[in-house]
Design a protein around this motif. Structure first.
Motif, short mmCIF file in Angstrom:
data_model
loop_
_atom_site.label_atom_id
_atom_site.label_comp_id
_atom_site.label_asym_id
_atom_site.label_seq_id
_atom_site.Cartn_x
_atom_site.Cartn_y
_atom_site.Cartn_z
N VAL A 231 0.74 -1.42 -0.11
CA VAL A 231 -0.25 0.41 0.20
C VAL A 231 0.96 1.69 -0.04
O VAL A 231 0.62 2.14 -1.00
N GLN A 232 1.93 1.80 0.68
CA GLN A 232 2.91 1.99 0.61
C GLN A 232 3.32 3.07 -0.41
O GLN A 232 3.59 3.91 -0.50
N GLN A 233 4.24 1.32 -1.34
CA GLN A 233 5.12 1.56 -1.95
C GLN A 233 4.10 2.42 -3.37
O GLN A 233 4.14 3.45 -4.42
N GLU A 234 2.50 1.67 -3.78
CA GLU A 234 1.63 2.55 -4.63
C GLU A 234 1.75 3.87 -4.05
O GLU A 234 1.48 4.90 -5.03
N ARG A 235 1.09 4.75 -2.77
CA ARG A 235 1.00 5.75 -2.35
C ARG A 235 2.29 6.75 -2.95
O ARG A 235 3.02 7.55 -3.48
N SER A 236 4.00 6.29 -2.27
CA SER A 236 4.91 7.08 -2.46
C SER A 236 5.80 6.57 -4.19
O SER A 236 6.27 7.33 -4.38
N ARG A 237 5.37 5.78 -4.61
CA ARG A 237 5.96 5.18 -6.49
C ARG A 237 7.07 5.33 -6.09
O ARG A 237 7.62 5.05 -7.01
N ALA A 238 7.42 4.16 -5.28
CA ALA A 238 9.10 4.02 -5.22
C ALA A 238 9.20 3.14 -6.13
O ALA A 238 8.62 2.10 -6.01
N GLU A 239 10.74 3.45 -6.39
CA GLU A 239 11.04 2.36 -7.82
C GLU A 239 11.26 0.96 -7.10
O GLU A 239 12.07 0.46 -7.75
N LEU A 240 11.54 1.07 -6.14
CA LEU A 240 12.42 0.38 -4.95
C LEU A 240 12.26 -0.12 -3.81
O LEU A 240 12.27 0.62 -3.08
N VAL A 241 11.90 -1.50 -3.62
CA VAL A 241 11.36 -2.09 -1.84
C VAL A 241 12.12 -2.76 -1.59
O VAL A 241 12.87 -3.49 -1.99
N ALA A 242 13.10 -2.37 0.09
CA ALA A 242 14.12 -3.68 0.87
C ALA A 242 13.54 -3.68 1.55
O ALA A 242 12.30 -2.76 3.01
N LEU A 243 13.71 -4.84 2.04
CA LEU A 243 12.97 -5.59 3.47
C LEU A 243 14.57 -6.95 3.63
O LEU A 243 14.39 -7.33 3.08
N MET A 244 13.92 -7.52 4.93
CA MET A 244 14.93 -7.69 6.14
C MET A 244 14.16 -9.04 5.52
O MET A 244 12.59 -10.06 5.71
N HIS A 245 14.52 -10.08 4.82
CA HIS A 245 14.53 -11.79 5.32
C HIS A 245 14.87 -12.63 5.77
O HIS A 245 16.57 -12.53 5.74
N ARG A 246 14.36 -13.38 6.44
CA ARG A 246 13.88 -14.51 8.10
C ARG A 246 14.95 -15.49 6.96
O ARG A 246 13.37 -16.31 6.36
N ARG A 247 15.44 -16.81 6.78
CA ARG A 247 15.72 -17.34 6.30
C ARG A 247 14.96 -18.72 6.88
O ARG A 247 15.00 -18.58 8.30
N ARG A 248 13.84 -19.39 6.37
CA ARG A 248 13.38 -20.98 7.03
C ARG A 248 13.30 -21.83 6.04
O ARG A 248 13.81 -21.46 4.51
#
Length: 300
Positions: A231-248
């Protein structure tokens, strides 16, 4: 933070070529070495000699961006194993969003999910044509000890981009309050307290930025992380989203799904997946930085 080696995977499809172009832009920005690797789950018969084509592509990118580009030899061990071998010692792995699945991948996950689960370095999944540098980067952060390193790494991909720190407050505790028949006033007070707490933590995380960056925003969401980030990416129109990934393990991913995979299905921009246990992105020769100007703060 400066990338030294970038590995990019291609099968010569249009989507994969977008990934190569983005990898080349980043390599030029960081003056990094770029290594190209061919890998296709379903080889296209029109590419009778994919290695020769890969070497030709490497020469093209080297001339266009004035950087060292190497075409890695494919050893035939399978796409996932080849990619993981090439990524050892690299600072970034770049590829397109792959959906091909064989029989075994029906339960272990597709090529992309296996790579995300096992990659030794951060993975940039490219979903858009790479025409210019990123202008707006959205960093979805938790408040784990690794969050500071992720912020430094992701914001350092393009130092000219505006950066927005985002945190989604987990609403499971609110559900407990409601099940205990807490008043509406108590629930509102809890929400306000969680938003203040999250904002304060975001302010502390912003100290990870170099002093010259003055375009940093902070936003607090409430609810499911993948949905709120989309939702926030659509609002801000960010070209890149970064997030942490926990391995499972693959079984947990199959049963529960991963935030990274769900986010990739919900946004059309590029996504940087940063392994929670990644130890190779420590800034070189840095010390504590002074606080930077913060342009906006909001809650959604």
């Amino acid at each position: 933070m400066r990338l030294q080696t970038i590995v990019a995977l291609t099968d010569f499809s249009t989507a994969a070529e977008h990934a190569l172009d983005r990898a080349a832009l980043l390599a030029a920005e960081h003056k990094a070495r770029l290594h190209l690797l061919f890998g296709a789950e379903q080889p296209d018969p029109k590419f009778v000699d994919p290695q020769a084509r890969l070497e030709q592509r490497a020469r093209q990118l080297a001339r266009r961006h004035d950087l060292p580009v190497k075409a890695l030899a494919y050893r035939g061990a399978g796409v996932v194993d080849e990619v993981l071998r090439a990524a050892v010692g690299a600072d970034l792995l770049v590829l397109d969003k792959r959906a091909h699945q064989g029989v075994e991948q029906l339960w272990r996950g597709g090529t992309l999910s296996q790579i995300l689960r096992r990659s030794p370095c951060p993975v940039l999944v490219v979903q858009r044509a790479a025409r210019e540098a990123y202008a707006h980067v959205l960093l979805a952060v938790d408040f784990s000890p690794a969050a500071d390193a992720m912020v430094r790494y992701a914001s350092g991909l393009d130092t000219a981009a505006a950066v927005e720190l985002f945190h989604a407050v987990d609403l499971r505790d609110e559900a407990k309050l409601r099940s205990a028949e807490a008043s509406a006033q108590a629930v509102r007070a809890w929400r306000a307290q969680m938003q203040r707490h999250a904002h304060d933590r975001l302010v502390r995380l912003s100290d990870a930025f170099e002093a010259r960056r003055n375009r940093v925003g902070m936003t607090v969401g409430m609810g499911d992380v993948a949905r709120q980030v989309a939702v926030q990416q659509e609002r801000s129109r960010a070209e890149l989203v970064a997030l942490m990934h926990r391995r499972r393990g693959w079984m947990l991913d199959l049963l529960l799904g991963s935030v990274a995979q769900r986010l990739l299905g919900g946004v059309g921009c590029d996504v940087l997946v940063y392994p929670h246990d990644y130890a190779g992105a420590a800034p070189r020769g840095t010390t504590a930085q002074p606080r930077v100007a913060r342009r906006w703060t909001q809650a959604i």
